[in-house]
Design a protein around this motif. Structure first.
Motif, PDB file in Angstrom:
ATOM      1  N   TYR A   1       0.866  -1.174   0.000  1.00 13.89           N
ATOM      2  CA  TYR A   1       0.000   0.000   0.000  1.00 13.89           C
ATOM      3  C   TYR A   1       0.903   1.224   0.000  1.00 13.89           C
ATOM      4  O   TYR A   1       1.373   1.665   1.029  1.00 13.89           O
ATOM      5  N   ARG A   2       1.157   1.710  -1.189  1.00 11.57           N
ATOM      6  CA  ARG A   2       2.026   2.891  -1.341  1.00 11.57           C
ATOM      7  C   ARG A   2       1.180   4.155  -1.293  1.00 11.57           C
ATOM      8  O   ARG A   2       0.225   4.288  -2.058  1.00 11.57           O
ATOM      9  N   GLU A   3       1.519   5.087  -0.414  1.00 11.48           N
ATOM     10  CA  GLU A   3       0.831   6.377  -0.396  1.00 11.48           C
ATOM     11  C   GLU A   3       1.133   7.056  -1.727  1.00 11.48           C
ATOM     12  O   GLU A   3       2.258   7.020  -2.205  1.00 11.48           O
ATOM     13  N   ASN A   4       0.140   7.685  -2.328  1.00 11.39           N
ATOM     14  CA  ASN A   4       0.237   8.013  -3.746  1.00 11.39           C
ATOM     15  C   ASN A   4       0.083   9.495  -4.064  1.00 11.39           C
ATOM     16  O   ASN A   4       0.131   9.877  -5.224  1.00 11.39           O
ATOM     17  N   THR A   5      -0.163  10.319  -3.062  1.00 10.59           N
ATOM     18  CA  THR A   5      -0.434  11.728  -3.371  1.00 10.59           C
ATOM     19  C   THR A   5       0.438  12.693  -2.560  1.00 10.59           C
ATOM     20  O   THR A   5       0.385  13.895  -2.776  1.00 10.59           O
ATOM     21  N   GLU A   6       1.203  12.157  -1.615  1.00  5.49           N
ATOM     22  CA  GLU A   6       1.962  13.061  -0.742  1.00  5.49           C
ATOM     23  C   GLU A   6       3.454  12.749  -0.789  1.00  5.49           C
ATOM     24  O   GLU A   6       3.979  12.360  -1.826  1.00  5.49           O
ATOM     25  N   GLY A   7       4.126  12.934   0.313  1.00  6.61           N
ATOM     26  CA  GLY A   7       5.557  12.621   0.397  1.00  6.61           C
ATOM     27  C   GLY A   7       6.374  13.443  -0.584  1.00  6.61           C
ATOM     28  O   GLY A   7       6.056  14.602  -0.875  1.00  6.61           O
ATOM     29  N   ALA A   8       7.380  12.812  -1.151  1.00  2.35           N
ATOM     30  CA  ALA A   8       8.299  13.520  -2.045  1.00  2.35           C
ATOM     31  C   ALA A   8       7.640  13.885  -3.368  1.00  2.35           C
ATOM     32  O   ALA A   8       8.149  14.721  -4.114  1.00  2.35           O
ATOM     33  N   TYR A   9       6.497  13.249  -3.663  1.00  2.00           N
ATOM     34  CA  TYR A   9       5.832  13.491  -4.944  1.00  2.00           C
ATOM     35  C   TYR A   9       4.868  14.676  -4.922  1.00  2.00           C
ATOM     36  O   TYR A   9       4.511  15.192  -5.975  1.00  2.00           O
ATOM     37  N   ALA A  10       4.415  15.064  -3.720  1.00  2.00           N
ATOM     38  CA  ALA A  10       3.328  16.065  -3.631  1.00  2.00           C
ATOM     39  C   ALA A  10       3.695  17.334  -4.379  1.00  2.00           C
ATOM     40  O   ALA A  10       2.906  17.868  -5.156  1.00  2.00           O
ATOM     41  N   VAL A  11       4.887  17.852  -4.132  1.00  2.00           N
ATOM     42  CA  VAL A  11       5.325  19.071  -4.822  1.00  2.00           C
ATOM     43  C   VAL A  11       6.691  18.810  -5.464  1.00  2.00           C
ATOM     44  O   VAL A  11       7.559  19.676  -5.491  1.00  2.00           O
ATOM     45  N   GLY A  12       6.826  17.589  -5.969  1.00  2.00           N
ATOM     46  CA  GLY A  12       8.111  17.149  -6.527  1.00  2.00           C
ATOM     47  C   GLY A  12       8.592  17.991  -7.697  1.00  2.00           C
ATOM     48  O   GLY A  12       9.794  18.087  -7.944  1.00  2.00           O
ATOM     49  N   SER A  13       7.647  18.602  -8.424  1.00  2.00           N
ATOM     50  CA  SER A  13       8.078  19.422  -9.556  1.00  2.00           C
ATOM     51  C   SER A  13       8.081  20.905  -9.176  1.00  2.00           C
ATOM     52  O   SER A  13       8.155  21.771 -10.027  1.00  2.00           O
ATOM     53  N   GLN A  14       7.951  21.188  -7.877  1.00  2.00           N
ATOM     54  CA  GLN A  14       7.881  22.604  -7.469  1.00  2.00           C
ATOM     55  C   GLN A  14       8.924  22.987  -6.423  1.00  2.00           C
ATOM     56  O   GLN A  14       8.702  23.846  -5.572  1.00  2.00           O
ATOM     57  N   GLY A  15      10.070  22.318  -6.492  1.00  2.00           N
ATOM     58  CA  GLY A  15      11.159  22.710  -5.591  1.00  2.00           C
ATOM     59  C   GLY A  15      11.648  24.115  -5.932  1.00  2.00           C
ATOM     60  O   GLY A  15      11.232  24.706  -6.926  1.00  2.00           O
ATOM     61  N   ILE A  16      12.517  24.645  -5.090  1.00  2.00           N
ATOM     62  CA  ILE A  16      12.950  26.041  -5.276  1.00  2.00           C
ATOM     63  C   ILE A  16      14.479  26.117  -5.449  1.00  2.00           C
ATOM     64  O   ILE A  16      15.221  25.596  -4.617  1.00  2.00           O
ATOM     65  N   HIS A  17      14.889  26.744  -6.542  1.00  2.00           N
ATOM     66  CA  HIS A  17      16.300  27.112  -6.680  1.00  2.00           C
ATOM     67  C   HIS A  17      16.455  28.454  -5.983  1.00  2.00           C
ATOM     68  O   HIS A  17      16.158  29.495  -6.562  1.00  2.00           O
ATOM     69  N   VAL A  18      16.878  28.437  -4.753  1.00  2.00           N
ATOM     70  CA  VAL A  18      16.945  29.680  -3.969  1.00  2.00           C
ATOM     71  C   VAL A  18      17.999  30.611  -4.566  1.00  2.00           C
ATOM     72  O   VAL A  18      17.743  31.785  -4.825  1.00  2.00           O
ATOM     73  N   THR A  19      19.188  30.075  -4.792  1.00  2.00           N
ATOM     74  CA  THR A  19      20.223  30.797  -5.535  1.00  2.00           C
ATOM     75  C   THR A  19      20.768  29.808  -6.560  1.00  2.00           C
ATOM     76  O   THR A  19      20.328  28.657  -6.600  1.00  2.00           O
ATOM     77  N   GLU A  20      21.733  30.243  -7.331  1.00  2.00           N
ATOM     78  CA  GLU A  20      22.351  29.323  -8.295  1.00  2.00           C
ATOM     79  C   GLU A  20      22.949  28.106  -7.604  1.00  2.00           C
ATOM     80  O   GLU A  20      23.055  27.031  -8.182  1.00  2.00           O
ATOM     81  N   ASP A  21      23.354  28.293  -6.355  1.00  2.00           N
ATOM     82  CA  ASP A  21      24.063  27.218  -5.659  1.00  2.00           C
ATOM     83  C   ASP A  21      23.170  26.406  -4.723  1.00  2.00           C
ATOM     84  O   ASP A  21      23.556  25.334  -4.283  1.00  2.00           O
ATOM     85  N   LEU A  22      22.014  26.922  -4.406  1.00  2.00           N
ATOM     86  CA  LEU A  22      21.181  26.259  -3.387  1.00  2.00           C
ATOM     87  C   LEU A  22      19.809  25.884  -3.942  1.00  2.00           C
ATOM     88  O   LEU A  22      19.045  26.759  -4.378  1.00  2.00           O
ATOM     89  N   GLY A  23      19.523  24.580  -3.929  1.00  2.00           N
ATOM     90  CA  GLY A  23      18.202  24.105  -4.348  1.00  2.00           C
ATOM     91  C   GLY A  23      17.541  23.361  -3.204  1.00  2.00           C
ATOM     92  O   GLY A  23      18.212  22.682  -2.428  1.00  2.00           O
ATOM     93  N   VAL A  24      16.220  23.510  -3.089  1.00  2.00           N
ATOM     94  CA  VAL A  24      15.504  22.824  -2.006  1.00  2.00           C
ATOM     95  C   VAL A  24      14.240  22.170  -2.569  1.00  2.00           C
ATOM     96  O   VAL A  24      13.482  22.798  -3.303  1.00  2.00           O
ATOM     97  N   ASP A  25      14.031  20.897  -2.221  1.00  2.00           N
ATOM     98  CA  ASP A  25      12.770  20.219  -2.515  1.00  2.00           C
ATOM     99  C   ASP A  25      12.010  20.020  -1.215  1.00  2.00           C
ATOM    100  O   ASP A  25      12.584  20.129  -0.133  1.00  2.00           O
TER     101      ASP A  25
END
Ligand code: IPM
Ligand code: MG
Length: 389
Positions: free
Chosen positions: A161-185
């Protein structure tokens, strides 16, 4: 931009993500119970062929389902509806994970049988649109990804039973490149999302005579989100005193799956999205690879059934799509039958699949003209079902 401005911009984007997720929490709170398909006058099965070999194998799965549902189709209790447009060409043209018109059509169905769809990667000729699978799971709120793996001769009978709508996938395509050197998911967990998947796993265990449910996390390290998943699991487990509830960390669980003595002990396994993605591929490999497994994506209102494997565009380029193996999507079709209230038909189909792909194997698919076509395999399967009557 100086750093403080970049941080402010990131904070603003983060704020929007939080607002979206809190809206999702409210939607989950407002949700009713699971739909009872048998109480409907008519069950609409939407069929999306998808990309590559998808249309070829999905057509065979539809033939088998129509055969098993002959009476129901005749009386209009069940209708099949073809949904066009879930193709990479159309998704690319509209720059959408799922074209809005297709979403509208999907929402008019009760359950969906879906062929594989292309997930673009950086460097592909396609725009980098979100995976259609992931988008459909979110759009139709298909929160439980149920993936069974059975190898009777080895004593393996697992249901993930894999959770299917949350976790790393919930906003997986909406991480933030804060600066050129720093990215956050971001990884997302909610009480509602966690409770419903864990309850679904225990309810499945209870209804199917399973005696053990295992949670898999990395709560020792990912303390907030996995921690909440595990705490919720322990709370809900108290409501099922007859079922043994244990928990493992993902690293050692992955190792134990290849330990022949220990792996037989696992029965029902519930886990956050990304761990479920990884471990279900590993698990399917014991059964003969991801091509042999089916997958159910279940929500309270909608459900979607699919093959786990990809769209194999090369087979189409080489003109071999009619030789593609439809057994994974047919297995997904068996799960669909069980889900909409035809467990006996589902059982027949599972038994016939076992005979045709393991014990008898009179028709063999090789993926090329050295073997049978998908249509010949489907014929063989239907003949086998006929004999089971
Ligand atoms: C799966 C697949 C998908 C996922 C891909 C195709 C987006 O790997 O269904 O497990 O990552 O969930
Ligand atoms: Mg996967």
């Amino acid at each position: 931009m100086i750093a403080t401005e970049k941080i402010e911009a990131a904070k603003e984007k983060f704020g929007q993500l939080l607002e979206e997720q809190l809206r999702r929490v409210e939607e989950m709170k407002a949700q009713g119970d699971f739909i009872d398909y048998q109480s409907l006058d008519q069950i609409i099965i939407g069929v999306c062929g998808g990309d590559g070999i998808g249309p070829a194998i999905t057509a065979q799965a539809q033939r088998v389902l129509e055969y098993l549902l002959k009476e129901e189709v005749k009386t209009n209790k069940v209708v099949f509806r073809t949904i066009d447009g879930l193709t990479i060409e159309r998704r690319a043209a509209e720059n959408a994970a799922i074209p809005p018109a297709v979403v509208e059509e999907l929402k008019k169905c009760h359950v969906i049988l879906k062929g594989p769809t292309t997930t673009p990667r950086k460097g592909d000729p396609w725009p980098n649109v979100e995976s259609a699978n992931v988008a459909m799971r979110k759009e139709l709120d298909l929160f439980a990804n149920v993936r069974p793996v059975r190898i009777p001769e080895q004593g393996i009978d697992w249901t993930f039973y894999r959770e299917n709508t949350e976790g790393a996938y919930a906003v997986g395509s909406q991480g933030i490149h804060v600066t050129e050197d720093l990215g956050v998911d971001f990884t997302v967990v909610t009480s509602q999302g966690t409770e419903r998947i864990i309850k679904a796993a225990f309810e499945f265990a209870k209804a199917n005579g399973k005696t053990r449910v295992t949670a898999v996390t990395k709560a020792n390290i990912i303390k907030t989100t996995d921690g909440k998943f595990l705490d919720t699991f322990r709370e809900i487990a108290k409501e099922y005193p007859d079922i043994t509830a244990d928990d493992w960390y993902i690293d050692i669980m992955t190792a134990k799956l290849i330990d022949e003595k220990r792996r037989k002990d696992f029965q029902v396994v519930v886990l956050p999205n990304l761990y479920g993605d990884i471990i279900t591929d590993e698990a399917a490999e014991f059964q003969g690879g991801v091509g042999t497994a089916g997958s159910a994506n279940i929500g309270k209102r909608y459900a979607m059934f699919e093959a786990i494997h990809g769209s194999a565009p090369r087979m189409v380029q080489e003109g071999r799509d009619q030789y593609a193996d439809p057994s994974s999507i047919i297995r997904a079709g068996a799960m669909l039958l069980g889900h909409i209230g035809y467990p006996e038909k589902a059982d027949k189909l599972y038994r016939a699949l076992d005979i045709c792909t393991t014990t008898e194997k009179k028709v063999v698919i090789t993926g090329r003209d050295t073997g049978a076509t998908g249509a010949e395999f489907a014929d063989y399967l239907m003949k086998t079902i006929e004999k089971l009557k």
